[in-house]
Design a protein around this motif. Structure first.
Motif, PDB file in Angstrom:
ATOM      1  N   ARG A   1       6.517 108.694  41.164  1.00 42.00           N
ATOM      2  CA  ARG A   1       5.979 107.722  40.199  1.00 42.00           C
ATOM      3  C   ARG A   1       7.097 106.934  39.532  1.00 42.00           C
ATOM      4  O   ARG A   1       6.961 105.745  39.262  1.00 42.00           O
ATOM      5  CB  ARG A   1       5.119 108.434  39.145  1.00 42.00           C
ATOM      6  CG  ARG A   1       3.734 108.791  39.624  1.00 42.00           C
ATOM      7  CD  ARG A   1       2.829 109.264  38.494  1.00 42.00           C
ATOM      8  NE  ARG A   1       3.398 110.322  37.688  1.00 42.00           N
ATOM      9  CZ  ARG A   1       3.310 111.622  37.957  1.00 42.00           C
ATOM     10  NH1 ARG A   1       2.677 112.036  39.026  1.00 42.00           N
ATOM     11  NH2 ARG A   1       3.854 112.508  37.148  1.00 42.00           N
ATOM     12  N   GLY A   2       8.227 107.581  39.274  1.00 40.09           N
ATOM     13  CA  GLY A   2       9.364 106.898  38.681  1.00 40.09           C
ATOM     14  C   GLY A   2       9.903 105.811  39.591  1.00 40.09           C
ATOM     15  O   GLY A   2      10.182 104.689  39.144  1.00 40.09           O
ATOM     16  N   LEU A   3      10.028 106.114  40.870  1.00 44.62           N
ATOM     17  CA  LEU A   3      10.482 105.113  41.842  1.00 44.62           C
ATOM     18  C   LEU A   3       9.483 103.969  41.912  1.00 44.62           C
ATOM     19  O   LEU A   3       9.861 102.797  41.892  1.00 44.62           O
ATOM     20  CB  LEU A   3      10.668 105.756  43.219  1.00 44.62           C
ATOM     21  CG  LEU A   3      11.050 104.811  44.351  1.00 44.62           C
ATOM     22  CD1 LEU A   3      12.368 104.098  44.048  1.00 44.62           C
ATOM     23  CD2 LEU A   3      11.128 105.577  45.667  1.00 44.62           C
ATOM     24  N   GLU A   4       8.210 104.301  41.961  1.00 39.78           N
ATOM     25  CA  GLU A   4       7.177 103.269  42.011  1.00 39.78           C
ATOM     26  C   GLU A   4       7.219 102.388  40.767  1.00 39.78           C
ATOM     27  O   GLU A   4       7.056 101.167  40.847  1.00 39.78           O
ATOM     28  CB  GLU A   4       5.798 103.924  42.156  1.00 39.78           C
ATOM     29  CG  GLU A   4       4.682 102.940  42.387  1.00 39.78           C
ATOM     30  CD  GLU A   4       3.347 103.624  42.642  1.00 39.78           C
ATOM     31  OE1 GLU A   4       2.322 103.063  42.224  1.00 39.78           O
ATOM     32  OE2 GLU A   4       3.326 104.708  43.259  1.00 39.78           O
ATOM     33  N   SER A   5       7.477 102.967  39.621  1.00 42.21           N
ATOM     34  CA  SER A   5       7.546 102.207  38.381  1.00 42.21           C
ATOM     35  C   SER A   5       8.712 101.215  38.402  1.00 42.21           C
ATOM     36  O   SER A   5       8.562 100.051  38.004  1.00 42.21           O
ATOM     37  CB  SER A   5       7.693 103.170  37.198  1.00 42.21           C
ATOM     38  OG  SER A   5       7.835 102.457  36.000  1.00 42.21           O
ATOM     39  N   HIS A   6       9.872 101.656  38.870  1.00 42.19           N
ATOM     40  CA  HIS A   6      11.021 100.743  38.979  1.00 42.19           C
ATOM     41  C   HIS A   6      10.701  99.580  39.915  1.00 42.19           C
ATOM     42  O   HIS A   6      11.007  98.430  39.623  1.00 42.19           O
ATOM     43  CB  HIS A   6      12.260 101.476  39.489  1.00 42.19           C
ATOM     44  CG  HIS A   6      12.778 102.529  38.574  1.00 42.19           C
ATOM     45  ND1 HIS A   6      12.943 102.331  37.218  1.00 42.19           N
ATOM     46  CD2 HIS A   6      13.174 103.801  38.816  1.00 42.19           C
ATOM     47  CE1 HIS A   6      13.419 103.442  36.678  1.00 42.19           C
ATOM     48  NE2 HIS A   6      13.558 104.352  37.613  1.00 42.19           N
ATOM     49  N   LEU A   7      10.069  99.905  41.038  1.00 44.97           N
ATOM     50  CA  LEU A   7       9.737  98.865  42.016  1.00 44.97           C
ATOM     51  C   LEU A   7       8.681  97.904  41.479  1.00 44.97           C
ATOM     52  O   LEU A   7       8.744  96.700  41.737  1.00 44.97           O
ATOM     53  CB  LEU A   7       9.282  99.501  43.333  1.00 44.97           C
ATOM     54  CG  LEU A   7      10.413 100.110  44.159  1.00 44.97           C
ATOM     55  CD1 LEU A   7       9.865 100.999  45.256  1.00 44.97           C
ATOM     56  CD2 LEU A   7      11.303  99.021  44.740  1.00 44.97           C
ATOM     57  N   LYS A   8       7.739  98.421  40.710  1.00 44.06           N
ATOM     58  CA  LYS A   8       6.708  97.545  40.131  1.00 44.06           C
ATOM     59  C   LYS A   8       7.344  96.501  39.218  1.00 44.06           C
ATOM     60  O   LYS A   8       7.046  95.307  39.328  1.00 44.06           O
ATOM     61  CB  LYS A   8       5.677  98.364  39.365  1.00 44.06           C
ATOM     62  CG  LYS A   8       4.553  97.513  38.779  1.00 44.06           C
ATOM     63  CD  LYS A   8       3.656  98.324  37.867  1.00 44.06           C
ATOM     64  CE  LYS A   8       4.097  98.327  36.502  1.00 44.06           C
ATOM     65  NZ  LYS A   8       3.814  97.655  35.398  1.00 44.06           N
ATOM     66  N   VAL A   9       8.231  96.924  38.349  1.00 42.12           N
ATOM     67  CA  VAL A   9       8.903  95.990  37.441  1.00 42.12           C
ATOM     68  C   VAL A   9       9.770  95.021  38.243  1.00 42.12           C
ATOM     69  O   VAL A   9       9.793  93.817  37.965  1.00 42.12           O
ATOM     70  CB  VAL A   9       9.741  96.749  36.384  1.00 42.12           C
ATOM     71  CG1 VAL A   9      10.543  95.779  35.532  1.00 42.12           C
ATOM     72  CG2 VAL A   9       8.836  97.608  35.512  1.00 42.12           C
ATOM     73  N   LEU A  10      10.444  95.530  39.253  1.00 47.49           N
ATOM     74  CA  LEU A  10      11.273  94.675  40.100  1.00 47.49           C
ATOM     75  C   LEU A  10      10.412  93.618  40.794  1.00 47.49           C
ATOM     76  O   LEU A  10      10.745  92.427  40.779  1.00 47.49           O
ATOM     77  CB  LEU A  10      12.024  95.534  41.121  1.00 47.49           C
ATOM     78  CG  LEU A  10      12.914  94.817  42.119  1.00 47.49           C
ATOM     79  CD1 LEU A  10      13.910  93.892  41.443  1.00 47.49           C
ATOM     80  CD2 LEU A  10      13.646  95.849  42.987  1.00 47.49           C
ATOM     81  N   PHE A  11       9.289  94.026  41.364  1.00 44.71           N
ATOM     82  CA  PHE A  11       8.387  93.063  42.009  1.00 44.71           C
ATOM     83  C   PHE A  11       7.859  92.036  41.003  1.00 44.71           C
ATOM     84  O   PHE A  11       7.754  90.857  41.324  1.00 44.71           O
ATOM     85  CB  PHE A  11       7.206  93.776  42.677  1.00 44.71           C
ATOM     86  CG  PHE A  11       7.542  94.433  43.987  1.00 44.71           C
ATOM     87  CD1 PHE A  11       8.307  93.798  44.941  1.00 44.71           C
ATOM     88  CD2 PHE A  11       7.067  95.702  44.267  1.00 44.71           C
ATOM     89  CE1 PHE A  11       8.604  94.405  46.149  1.00 44.71           C
ATOM     90  CE2 PHE A  11       7.345  96.320  45.476  1.00 44.71           C
ATOM     91  CZ  PHE A  11       8.122  95.682  46.414  1.00 44.71           C
ATOM     92  N   GLN A  12       7.511  92.478  39.811  1.00 43.92           N
ATOM     93  CA  GLN A  12       7.022  91.551  38.789  1.00 43.92           C
ATOM     94  C   GLN A  12       8.036  90.436  38.544  1.00 43.92           C
ATOM     95  O   GLN A  12       7.681  89.256  38.505  1.00 43.92           O
ATOM     96  CB  GLN A  12       6.789  92.278  37.461  1.00 43.92           C
ATOM     97  CG  GLN A  12       5.528  93.068  37.380  1.00 43.92           C
ATOM     98  CD  GLN A  12       5.471  93.786  36.047  1.00 43.92           C
ATOM     99  OE1 GLN A  12       6.006  94.872  35.907  1.00 43.92           O
ATOM    100  NE2 GLN A  12       4.832  93.164  35.072  1.00 43.92           N
ATOM    101  N   HIS A  13       9.288  90.810  38.370  1.00 38.28           N
ATOM    102  CA  HIS A  13      10.295  89.811  38.060  1.00 38.28           C
ATOM    103  C   HIS A  13      10.658  88.967  39.281  1.00 38.28           C
ATOM    104  O   HIS A  13      10.970  87.782  39.140  1.00 38.28           O
ATOM    105  CB  HIS A  13      11.505  90.458  37.392  1.00 38.28           C
ATOM    106  CG  HIS A  13      11.213  90.799  35.977  1.00 38.28           C
ATOM    107  ND1 HIS A  13      10.757  92.036  35.596  1.00 38.28           N
ATOM    108  CD2 HIS A  13      11.249  90.044  34.860  1.00 38.28           C
ATOM    109  CE1 HIS A  13      10.542  92.023  34.289  1.00 38.28           C
ATOM    110  NE2 HIS A  13      10.820  90.828  33.823  1.00 38.28           N
TER     111      HIS A  13
END
Length: 143
Positions: free
Chosen positions: A46-58
């Motif tokens: 979930r932590g990895l997914e969270s980092h990627l979600k924010v990265l994709f958003q930006h």
């Protein structure tokens, strides 16, 4: 003294560690230990997914709102790339789950980006348009 998992988690965890150190394996609360170990693994995912979600958003904002590009987005992209790489270095077996994690993170990022920007979610590609290598590359910024 047996400390119960449901009534004192910290005490239970310390007791389980002591039992493991002492080699008293037959006294372990194996059912709850297994549950906690699996939960720790899910937490890393979930932590990895969270980092990627924010990265994709930006990255989506960078591509679809070029007039609003700024230092904040740039630094967020750099930060999330570093955190993603660090999480994968610490948990290399998560690489086998990357396709699923990337897909899940991208799907959620579409919704949050649409909410934050006012851009219709249908404007964004349904599938991630970038490879993982592009997403974590310091040189990649979508145009």
């Amino acid at each position: 003294m047996t400390i119960h998992y449901d009534s004192d988690f910290y005490g239970w965890s310390q007791e389980q560690a002591d039992l493991l150190r002492a080699g008293h394996f037959n006294e372990l609360d194996t059912e709850n230990l297994l549950e906690e170990i699996e939960a720790m693994g899910r937490s890393e995912q979930r932590g990895l997914e969270s980092h990627l979600k924010v990265l994709f958003q930006h990255l989506l904002k960078w591509k679809y709102q070029p007039a609003r590009r700024g230092t904040s987005w740039l630094l967020s992209i750099k930060e999330q790339r570093k955190l993603t790489q660090k999480r994968l270095r610490s948990n290399p077996s998560l690489k086998s789950k990357l396709p699923e994690i990337l897909n899940d993170a991208y799907e959620v990022s579409i919704l949050s980006t649409a909410r934050e920007t006012g851009i219709e979610e249908t404007v964004f590609p349904k599938q991630c348009p970038w490879t993982f290598e592009q997403v974590i590359s310091d040189e990649f910024f979508p145009e």
